[in-house]
Design an enzyme around this catalytic site. Structure first.
Site, PDB file in Angstrom:
ATOM      1  N   GLU A  68       0.852  -1.179   0.000  1.00  0.00           N
ATOM      2  CA  GLU A  68       0.000   0.000   0.000  1.00  0.00           C
ATOM      3  C   GLU A  68       0.892   1.234   0.000  1.00  0.00           C
ATOM      4  O   GLU A  68       1.878   1.292   0.728  1.00  0.00           O
ATOM      5  CB  GLU A  68      -0.920  -0.005   1.217  1.00  0.00           C
ATOM      6  CG  GLU A  68      -1.854   1.169   1.314  1.00  0.00           C
ATOM      7  CD  GLU A  68      -2.734   1.328   0.084  1.00  0.00           C
ATOM      8  OE1 GLU A  68      -2.671   2.423  -0.528  1.00  0.00           O
ATOM      9  OE2 GLU A  68      -3.455   0.378  -0.275  1.00  0.00           O
ATOM     10  N   ASP A 120      -7.224   2.161  -8.353  1.00  0.00           N
ATOM     11  CA  ASP A 120      -7.550   3.530  -8.765  1.00  0.00           C
ATOM     12  C   ASP A 120      -7.663   3.578 -10.291  1.00  0.00           C
ATOM     13  O   ASP A 120      -6.728   3.192 -10.996  1.00  0.00           O
ATOM     14  CB  ASP A 120      -6.437   4.469  -8.296  1.00  0.00           C
ATOM     15  CG  ASP A 120      -6.798   5.940  -8.464  1.00  0.00           C
ATOM     16  OD1 ASP A 120      -7.580   6.276  -9.373  1.00  0.00           O
ATOM     17  OD2 ASP A 120      -6.267   6.757  -7.689  1.00  0.00           O
ATOM     18  N   TYR A 198     -14.579  -3.171  -0.741  1.00  0.00           N
ATOM     19  CA  TYR A 198     -15.207  -2.473  -1.862  1.00  0.00           C
ATOM     20  C   TYR A 198     -16.141  -3.399  -2.635  1.00  0.00           C
ATOM     21  O   TYR A 198     -17.221  -2.991  -3.077  1.00  0.00           O
ATOM     22  CB  TYR A 198     -14.135  -1.927  -2.807  1.00  0.00           C
ATOM     23  CG  TYR A 198     -13.496  -0.644  -2.349  1.00  0.00           C
ATOM     24  CD1 TYR A 198     -14.260   0.500  -2.113  1.00  0.00           C
ATOM     25  CD2 TYR A 198     -12.127  -0.561  -2.156  1.00  0.00           C
ATOM     26  CE1 TYR A 198     -13.680   1.683  -1.690  1.00  0.00           C
ATOM     27  CE2 TYR A 198     -11.517   0.618  -1.732  1.00  0.00           C
ATOM     28  CZ  TYR A 198     -12.304   1.742  -1.502  1.00  0.00           C
ATOM     29  OH  TYR A 198     -11.717   2.912  -1.080  1.00  0.00           O
ATOM     30  N   GLU A 199     -15.711  -4.628  -2.830  1.00  0.00           N
ATOM     31  CA  GLU A 199     -16.527  -5.573  -3.588  1.00  0.00           C
ATOM     32  C   GLU A 199     -17.866  -5.808  -2.896  1.00  0.00           C
ATOM     33  O   GLU A 199     -18.918  -5.873  -3.557  1.00  0.00           O
ATOM     34  CB  GLU A 199     -15.772  -6.887  -3.750  1.00  0.00           C
ATOM     35  CG  GLU A 199     -16.457  -7.889  -4.653  1.00  0.00           C
ATOM     36  CD  GLU A 199     -15.568  -9.088  -4.949  1.00  0.00           C
ATOM     37  OE1 GLU A 199     -16.066 -10.036  -5.573  1.00  0.00           O
ATOM     38  OE2 GLU A 199     -14.379  -9.071  -4.549  1.00  0.00           O
TER      39      GLU A 199
END
Length: 218
Positions: A68, A120, A198-199
């Site tokens: 990250e 992104d 997110y999924e």
């Protein structure tokens, strides 16, 4: 998007031994870091860490490294890991770095697979080379993946997915092994699927999830 600075991030990451402070020092010897010769899989842009932590728990014979770029984001994953205390999987490490430098951290053939989850989209055309499925990044992956290594990519962004398919099709090195525009409606590709935060959010909102698997051309 401007990320909010979290003052405690640096101290928490520094205190966690699973966060590799000078990752380039371990290039070519990640087997020694983990103390075994199990395959190494990395997730670039791991966000809050749900996907990688689940994968590590379900696959104890595989080593996982989460990458990250921003300490304030990695903090969330590390804190989630530390909350597990004695139940935390031993087969996981974290790196705070720019993914553009992965060839400085991993040697040729040292990585068995790369996960790219809801990356992104960098929507402006002039930023296309920053997308993690651009030809520039595909070239970087070629430098660290094993001969049978795989790149897996998931997104709810149809435009980014189509861009990714085209970048792979135009590559002299990579080919698409599998792809779907509706992961959760594709029984074969959805089998064993581990969802990210997110999924879960996007699929609950009715957004179809796209996924591809890319390998080297035979």
């Amino acid at each position: 998007m401007r990320l909010r600075n979290i003052p405690r991030a640096e101290s928490v990451l520094k205190a966690c031994r699973e966060v590799m402070k000078e990752p380039a020092l371990y290039r070519g010897c990640w087997d020694k870091v983990f103390g075994n010769e199990n395959p190494v899989f990395i997730e670039i842009g791991m966000g809050k860490g749900q996907f990688l932590l689940t994968m590590a728990e379900q696959n104890p014979d595989v080593n996982f490294i989460g990458i990250e770029r921003y300490s304030s984001v990695l903090l969330r994953a590390v804190e989630k890991y530390m909350e597990r205390e004695t139940q935390a999987p031993a087969n996981i490490r974290f790196i705070c770095m720019d993914a553009a430098d992965i060839a400085d951290v991993f040697a040729k053939g040292e990585v068995s697979g790369i996960y790219l989850n809801f990356s992104d989209p960098w929507p402006k055309a002039r930023h296309a080379r920053r997308r993690l499925t651009s030809k520039e990044y595909l070239s970087r992956y070629d430098k660290i993946l094993a001969c049978d290594g795989v790149v897996e990519f998931k997104t709810d962004n149809r435009g980014l997915f189509e861009f990714s398919l085209e970048e792979i099709r135009e590559s002299d090195v990579w080919e698409i092994k599998e792809r779907t525009f509706d992961l959760h409606g594709d029984e074969a590709m959805n089998r064993g699927n581990v969802m990210t935060e997110y999924e879960e959010k996007f699929s609950a909102a009715g957004n179809p999830i796209c996924k591809l698997r890319a390998v080297r051309k035979a």
